[in-house]
Design a protein around this motif. Structure first.
Motif, short mmCIF file in Angstrom:
data_model
loop_
_atom_site.label_atom_id
_atom_site.label_comp_id
_atom_site.label_asym_id
_atom_site.label_seq_id
_atom_site.Cartn_x
_atom_site.Cartn_y
_atom_site.Cartn_z
N GLN A 128 0.83 -1.21 0.00
CA GLN A 128 0.00 0.00 0.00
C GLN A 128 0.87 1.26 0.00
O GLN A 128 0.59 2.21 -0.72
N LYS A 129 1.93 1.25 0.82
CA LYS A 129 2.86 2.40 0.84
C LYS A 129 3.55 2.55 -0.51
O LYS A 129 3.80 3.66 -0.97
N HIS A 130 3.86 1.43 -1.14
CA HIS A 130 4.48 1.44 -2.46
C HIS A 130 3.56 2.12 -3.48
O HIS A 130 3.99 2.97 -4.25
N ARG A 131 2.29 1.76 -3.47
CA ARG A 131 1.31 2.36 -4.40
C ARG A 131 1.17 3.86 -4.14
O ARG A 131 1.13 4.66 -5.06
N GLU A 132 1.11 4.25 -2.86
CA GLU A 132 0.98 5.67 -2.50
C GLU A 132 2.21 6.45 -2.94
O GLU A 132 2.11 7.58 -3.42
N LEU A 133 3.39 5.85 -2.80
CA LEU A 133 4.63 6.48 -3.21
C LEU A 133 4.64 6.70 -4.73
O LEU A 133 4.97 7.80 -5.20
N ILE A 134 4.26 5.69 -5.48
CA ILE A 134 4.22 5.82 -6.95
C ILE A 134 3.21 6.89 -7.36
O ILE A 134 3.49 7.71 -8.24
N GLU A 135 2.06 6.92 -6.70
CA GLU A 135 1.05 7.94 -7.02
C GLU A 135 1.56 9.34 -6.75
O GLU A 135 1.35 10.26 -7.54
N ARG A 136 2.28 9.51 -5.65
CA ARG A 136 2.81 10.84 -5.33
C ARG A 136 3.89 11.26 -6.33
O ARG A 136 3.92 12.41 -6.76
N ILE A 137 4.75 10.33 -6.70
CA ILE A 137 5.77 10.63 -7.71
C ILE A 137 5.11 10.98 -9.03
O ILE A 137 5.47 11.98 -9.68
N TYR A 138 4.15 10.18 -9.42
CA TYR A 138 3.45 10.41 -10.69
C TYR A 138 2.75 11.76 -10.69
O TYR A 138 2.86 12.53 -11.64
N ASP A 139 2.05 12.08 -9.61
CA ASP A 139 1.34 13.36 -9.51
C ASP A 139 2.31 14.54 -9.54
O ASP A 139 2.04 15.56 -10.17
N SER A 140 3.45 14.40 -8.86
CA SER A 140 4.40 15.51 -8.75
C SER A 140 5.18 15.76 -10.04
O SER A 140 5.46 16.91 -10.37
N LEU A 141 5.54 14.71 -10.75
CA LEU A 141 6.43 14.88 -11.90
C LEU A 141 5.76 14.68 -13.26
O LEU A 141 6.06 15.39 -14.20
#
Length: 179
Positions: A128-141
Motif C-alpha cells: 500500500q505504501k508502495h502504491r501511495e509512493l508511486i502515485e505521489r511521484i506520478y502526480d508531482s512529476l
C-alpha cells in the motif's frame, strides 16, 4: 547553370532581395547580378528560364553556421540524455525526504537530464505504501508535465522503477520527422 553557362537570350530574374525584375536580356541580368555582388543562377527551366541572383559565399556561410548550431544543440541533448540521474527510495520514506528527492528530480528534468527513480525493498507488507509512493511521484512529476513517462500509472505499479524523460515522446517524434 551559373552566370555565362546560361544559354538563353532572355531570362526571368529575381534579384538578391527576392524581388521579381521580370524578363530581361541575359547580358542585363548578368550586369544586375554583378552589381548586387552575387552570381546569376538558373533555378528553373522554362521559356524564359528563371534565374536568381545569389551570393553563394553568404549562403554557404549561413548554412555552415546553421548546421553548426544544430550540431551543438544535438550534442548537448545527447550529452544530457547520457547523464541519467538515479534516485533510490524506499516505501517507508518520510514525507519531507520524499519532497526533497522530488524537488531534486524535478530540477534535473528541467535541466534536460533523464531521471530514474528506483523503489527498493518492496514487499507484500508494504504494497500500500508502495502504491501511495508511486502515485505521489506520478502526480508531482508526470501530471505537472515536468517529466514524461513511457507508462501510465497502472503499469507503474508493477515496475520496480520509474523512468522519466525531460522530453515528451510526441515532441521527440515530431523532431525526428522534421529531420
Amino acid at each position: 547553370k551559373k552566370n555565362t553557362t546560361i544559354t538563353a537570350s532572355e531570362v526571368r530574374i529575381i534579384d538578391i532581395e527576392g524581388i521579381n525584375k521580370g524578363v530581361v536580356p541575359l547580358a542585363e541580368a548578368l550586369g544586375i547580378a554583378k552589381a548586387q555582388g552575387g552570381d546569376l543562377i538558373q533555378v528553373a527551366e522554362g521559356n524564359p528560364p528563371v534565374c536568381r541572383v545569389i551570393d553563394e559565399e553568404a549562403e554557404a556561410a549561413k548554412k555552415k553556421s546553421q548546421s553548426k548550431v544544430n550540431a551543438e544543440e544535438i550534442a548537448d541533448i545527447e550529452k544530457k540524455m547520457k547523464s541519467l540521474k538515479i534516485f533510490r527510495l524506499r516505501p517507508q520514506i518520510d514525507s519531507h525526504d520524499l519532497g526533497t528527492k522530488l524537488t531534486q528530480a524535478s530540477r534535473n528534468l528541467e535541466k534536460g537530464h533523464p531521471v530514474k527513480i528506483v523503489i527498493q525493498n518492496v514487499s507484500a507488507a508494504n504494497q500500500q505504501k508502495h502504491r501511495e509512493l508511486i502515485e505521489r511521484i506520478y502526480d508531482s512529476l508526470v501530471e505537472t508535465k515536468i517529466g514524461h513517462s513511457l507508462y501510465n500509472l497502472s503499469k507503474l505499479y508493477s515496475q520496480p522503477f520509474i523512468l522519466l524523460s525531460p522530453f515528451s515522446l510526441c515532441e521527440r517524434d515530431a523532431k525526428s520527422e522534421v529531420k
